[in-house]
Structures are given as C-alpha cells and as structure tokens.
Design a protein around this motif. Sequence first.
Motif, mmCIF file in Angstrom:
data_model
loop_
_atom_site.group_PDB
_atom_site.id
_atom_site.type_symbol
_atom_site.label_atom_id
_atom_site.label_comp_id
_atom_site.label_asym_id
_atom_site.label_seq_id
_atom_site.Cartn_x
_atom_site.Cartn_y
_atom_site.Cartn_z
ATOM 1 N N UNK A 12 0.931 -1.056 0.052
ATOM 2 C CA UNK A 12 -0.127 -0.078 -0.190
ATOM 3 C C UNK A 12 0.838 1.212 -0.044
ATOM 4 N N UNK A 13 0.358 2.227 -0.792
ATOM 5 C CA UNK A 13 1.114 3.532 -0.452
ATOM 6 C C UNK A 13 0.913 4.209 0.733
ATOM 7 N N UNK A 15 -0.090 6.420 3.413
ATOM 8 C CA UNK A 15 -1.182 7.259 3.667
ATOM 9 C C UNK A 15 -2.528 6.302 3.489
ATOM 10 N N UNK A 16 -2.310 5.133 3.034
ATOM 11 C CA UNK A 16 -3.214 4.249 2.956
ATOM 12 C C UNK A 16 -3.771 3.532 4.093
ATOM 13 N N UNK A 17 -4.736 2.428 3.785
ATOM 14 C CA UNK A 17 -5.154 1.542 4.977
ATOM 15 C C UNK A 17 -5.020 0.181 4.632
ATOM 16 N N UNK A 18 -4.747 -0.651 5.731
ATOM 17 C CA UNK A 18 -5.125 -2.072 5.404
ATOM 18 C C UNK A 18 -5.877 -2.583 6.705
ATOM 19 N N UNK A 19 -6.341 -3.859 6.641
ATOM 20 C CA UNK A 19 -6.875 -4.486 7.768
ATOM 21 C C UNK A 19 -6.696 -5.782 7.448
ATOM 22 N N UNK A 88 7.598 3.482 7.889
ATOM 23 C CA UNK A 88 8.214 2.809 8.789
ATOM 24 C C UNK A 88 7.292 1.738 9.541
ATOM 25 N N UNK A 89 5.942 1.510 9.067
ATOM 26 C CA UNK A 89 4.897 0.619 9.547
ATOM 27 C C UNK A 89 5.242 -0.791 8.593
ATOM 28 N N UNK A 117 3.497 -6.653 5.365
ATOM 29 C CA UNK A 117 3.070 -5.121 5.247
ATOM 30 C C UNK A 117 3.935 -4.258 4.667
ATOM 31 N N UNK A 118 3.793 -4.043 3.426
ATOM 32 C CA UNK A 118 4.895 -3.084 2.655
ATOM 33 C C UNK A 118 4.083 -1.867 2.369
ATOM 34 N N UNK A 119 4.623 -0.618 2.893
ATOM 35 C CA UNK A 119 4.220 0.705 2.685
ATOM 36 C C UNK A 119 5.255 1.316 1.873
ATOM 37 N N UNK A 120 4.836 1.780 0.655
ATOM 38 C CA UNK A 120 5.664 2.585 -0.002
ATOM 39 C C UNK A 120 5.474 4.054 0.022
#
Length: 121
Positions: A12-13, A15-19, A88-89, A117-120
């Motif tokens: 996810x970019x 600012x985005x969200x995941x559950x 950093x998440x 979980x990968x945050x770009x």
Amino acid sequence: QVQLVESGGGLVQAGGSLRLSCAASGSISSINVMGWYRQAPGKQRELVADIGSRGSTNYADSVKGRFTISRDNAKNTVYLQMSSLKPEDTAVYYCHIDRVYSGALVTYGLWGQGTQVTVSS
C-alpha cells in the motif's frame, strides 16, 4: 489443536489503509489476550497492540491514533485496522494469543504465520 490463520497483508502507498485478520480454529472455550506484533528487517519483534477478553486495549506509541485493534469472540478472530500508514510501518505482522482454553487444557503463546505489510513512499 488450535491453529491461527492470518490474512490481509499487502502493498500500500503511504497514507493508505489495510485491515489484518487472524482467526483461531479448533476446540476453543475462551481466549484471554490477543495481539499483534511486527518485525521489520534488522529490528526486533515489537508489540503493536493487544486486546483483552473484555475489550481493554494497549497500543504502541508509534501507532496510537492510526491503528485500531478489535476482536470478535464469537468468531475467535482478532483484527487490526491500519490507517494513515507510513513507510516505517513496513514489517511482517504476527498475531498472537497469550492463553487459549480448550476445556481442561490451557495452551500458552500461540503465533500466526505472519503476513507482510509493505508501505511505499
């Protein structure tokens, strides 16, 4: 035998969200504390959030206001709603059960298989 199955990770970019979801299956009478931990490359595993059987919660300072942990006792499932995600998440996220009661049997310290979980940026 009690098993934990995680789902919901992904890319996810910022600012985005995941559950994330983690479902326990098997012969279960009750579960005390359920939680989420994460481990980033080169870092030690850390507690993200946990939730007691009656809904009391704890959060790491780094995720307060952005993440919400919840549970559905009827489904033996714990969730982690992650919003306003930051690079950093990025980590492998693991669900955890402190104690699960199966009639007279008590099992301690169960872990899920982990979900990336990968945050770009």
